[in-house]
Design an enzyme around this catalytic site. Sequence first.
Site, short mmCIF file in Angstrom:
data_model
loop_
_atom_site.label_atom_id
_atom_site.label_comp_id
_atom_site.label_asym_id
_atom_site.label_seq_id
_atom_site.Cartn_x
_atom_site.Cartn_y
_atom_site.Cartn_z
N GLU A 1 0.84 -1.04 0.33
CA GLU A 1 -0.38 -0.23 -0.55
C GLU A 1 0.53 1.16 -0.06
O GLU A 1 2.03 1.28 0.43
CB GLU A 1 -1.31 0.50 1.77
CG GLU A 1 -2.04 -0.96 1.49
CD GLU A 1 -2.42 -1.30 3.09
OE1 GLU A 1 -3.68 -1.14 3.33
OE2 GLU A 1 -1.68 -0.90 3.81
N GLU B 1 -9.76 6.57 7.35
CA GLU B 1 -8.95 5.17 7.58
C GLU B 1 -9.57 5.55 9.03
O GLU B 1 -7.97 6.72 9.75
CB GLU B 1 -8.53 4.22 7.04
CG GLU B 1 -7.39 3.01 7.93
CD GLU B 1 -6.64 2.16 7.65
OE1 GLU B 1 -6.47 1.85 7.92
OE2 GLU B 1 -6.03 3.85 6.43
#
Length: 296
Positions: free
Chosen positions: A117, A203
């Site tokens: 990521e 997030e």
Amino acid sequence: MPSFIKIILAASAVLSATASPVLPDQEAAAVVQKRNTANQQGTNNGYFYQFWSDGGGTVNYSNGPGGEYSVTWSKVGDFTSGKGWSQAAPRNISFSGTFNPGTNSYLAVYTWSQQGETYILENFGQYNPGSAGTHQGTLVSDGGTYDVYMVNRGNNYIQYWSIRQQKRSSGIVTTANHYNWYSSHGLTHNPNSAAAYQIVSTEGYGSTGSADITVGEVGSTQQTTTTTRTSSTVSTTRTSSTVSPTTTSKSGGTPGGAAQWGQCGGIGWTGPTSCVSPYTCKYSNAAFGNAFCPFE
């Protein structure tokens, strides 16, 4: 695809209000990799959206007009959410809105792939995720300085983090500056070719908070369409009005100059070289030679 998506996930074991949250540096690679299996994803008002949760706590996510989305969460385990594009590219991404991180959450340009990521982290709560990794250096881009960290989650699943020293909840992110820096410092996967999606993500991890963010692309001709957002569980109806294309266009502009966020200069640029009032044409990155209205 409906214009409103609402997701409520309740944990089978409720987190105690006094319990210490498990910090992200304790995440297993297998847990992180689960983010490829989204609870919801698709297209909304011309943008790709993605939502994933591990099922902990309660999360409410909804898509708004154009590139807007909102999310609230309470005592979550881990979740990611946001709008953007189904394929990563070296975009100049604009974002704006409100972000209330609580103790531990992130507002970032985020990509996911089977190899790892990338996070271009613009704002976050009390916990700095760089503490879980190895500092690689610093990067200056878009009017700020980023500390770059590499985190190995195990099995060679790699995360790269650009963590902005000057936190913000609106601005422009020149993603090519970060992706090129990662590649030149040993990142084995290129987000532009390997990533499954590229979103401006909110997030949360072991926290409670909220966000309302609008995503766009500098130089894009993507238009905001008239949209009504409703929900049977909410007593109010949110409606957006029709806006003329000259005010929503992300490139070009009126005869007087480029519109807000539009390009107004650069190498080989043949479009307008000034901005509509009250914006001023400014260069975002001397190395790439691109100018926009306005530049923060």
